[in-house]
Design an enzyme around this catalytic site. Sequence first.
Site, PDB file in Angstrom:
ATOM      1  CD  GLU A  35      43.727  59.659  33.152  1.00 37.59           C
ATOM      2  OE1 GLU A  35      42.926  59.088  32.380  1.00 37.59           O
ATOM      3  OE2 GLU A  35      44.786  59.137  33.547  1.00 37.59           O
ATOM      4  CE  LYS A  52      40.968  45.193  47.013  1.00 40.17           C
ATOM      5  NZ  LYS A  52      40.692  45.168  45.576  1.00 40.17           N
ATOM      6  CB  VAL A 241      38.739  29.064  28.062  1.00 40.74           C
ATOM      7  CG1 VAL A 241      37.481  29.511  27.321  1.00 40.74           C
ATOM      8  CG2 VAL A 241      38.474  28.980  29.558  1.00 40.74           C
ATOM      9  CG  HIS A 443      47.855  40.413  74.464  1.00 38.18           C
ATOM     10  ND1 HIS A 443      47.787  39.211  73.789  1.00 38.18           N
ATOM     11  CD2 HIS A 443      47.086  40.271  75.581  1.00 38.18           C
ATOM     12  CE1 HIS A 443      47.039  38.372  74.470  1.00 38.18           C
ATOM     13  NE2 HIS A 443      46.596  38.994  75.557  1.00 38.18           N
TER      14      HIS A 443
END
Length: 457
Positions: A35, A52, A241, A443
């Site tokens: 990496e 997020k 565009v 519920h």
Amino acid sequence: MDKTHSDVLIIGGGPAGYSAAERAARGGLTVTLFEKGTPGGVCLNEGCIPTKTLLHAAKVYDYALNGGAYGVFADNVRLDHGTVLARKEKVVKTLVSGVESKMKARKINVVKSAAVIEGKDGGFFSVGADGRSYTGQYLLLAAGSEPLIPPITGLKDALEAGYAVTSREILDLQTIPKKLTVIGAGIIGLEMAAYFAAAGSRVTVIEATGKIAGYTDAEISDLFMTDMIKKGITFHLNGKVTEFSPGIVTYETDGISNNVETDLSLISVGRRPLIARLGLETLGVHTERGAITTDNHLRTNVANLYAIGDINGKSMLAHTAYREAEVAVNHILHKKDTMRYDAVPSVIYTSPEVAYAGETEESAREKGLAYIVKKLSMSYSGRFVAENDKADGLCKLLFEKGTERLIGAHLIGPYASEMIYGASIMIESRWPIGDLRELIFPHPTVSEIIREAFFQI
């Protein structure tokens, strides 16, 4: 060159790469992971998690601004972008550290360098990185993707000068632009449009097609756009565009040229697999439309070579990458497993949230499927009514005519991101409607809307 041997070599440390490394190591294989950037890849460092974090801040801000209907009042409410960015960095660092710890715990050899395929000899792959040569029996390519930059007049200069940015740079903006133009109404573009509109930007979105949110069911897409317009976001659909210049974005609709004044433009027209400079040509790896070709075990045309995550272009989502990594490693370990894409869930984490899995009405018609549609307003859910004063939402389900199996689920409203996995399981499992009706939902929850829809068929 010195040589280091492992059972498995993995190029790329994003969701596909690091999850494959962990699964392989857990299976008793030795692993070397390459990496060149920060562990976690695009998703963790400049995609899923940072966005997020920003969107959650926008939701909290909206709750504070509009709490009066629920008996909660606050004075001098403001969104401080600097504080939001600081929290974003903290979240990212925490999760990156978690990935690094996981690699260390599994004794995975992590090489922090770019890697290039050198070839294959005697059944073993050779990969060069950091001045060394690494060999392995299996090679997994998980190099990810990068923002697609279209060949538009002035765009290169705009990116270099900083009055246009990609999804990478916009997450590090220190100030909120007064006017933001988003090019592309896909998931990334819409999520950024939502945050910056909440933070104070006057946002304009230009989309080349006739609808927003890509694959999303058209009816859900229309409801979503209507809600975003109410929040002050302007949309120009079917807009091509044609030019960027300082302070101006030029686009065409039906051959008519228009200008949008802007302080900053976000280029968000999609992503492309990162297949260049990997050395694929040394092995003759097959590609199609810029992505590596794979089968349902994630194998390429080269024996023991797999391509997982964005690099194969099948489903550019982190959760798809996790699953592809598992399938590829299971195949290496001789465990029966197959990759399926029919019920992969997708989410847009705005407010309201949009989530979907399986067939849309449009895709079902294109495939010639006979189907039944059942829709229910979210107001059928007691919890939804208790927690939402003026908002509405929709649960839209598609059933196959004859078998009455669930083949598509589409939600717009709160908690949609947390509900869609259940619908995805139902689609994947091919349960008949009779079995679905026997499921017990807690519920009161918003998820009960799915069960209510089962009894409309």
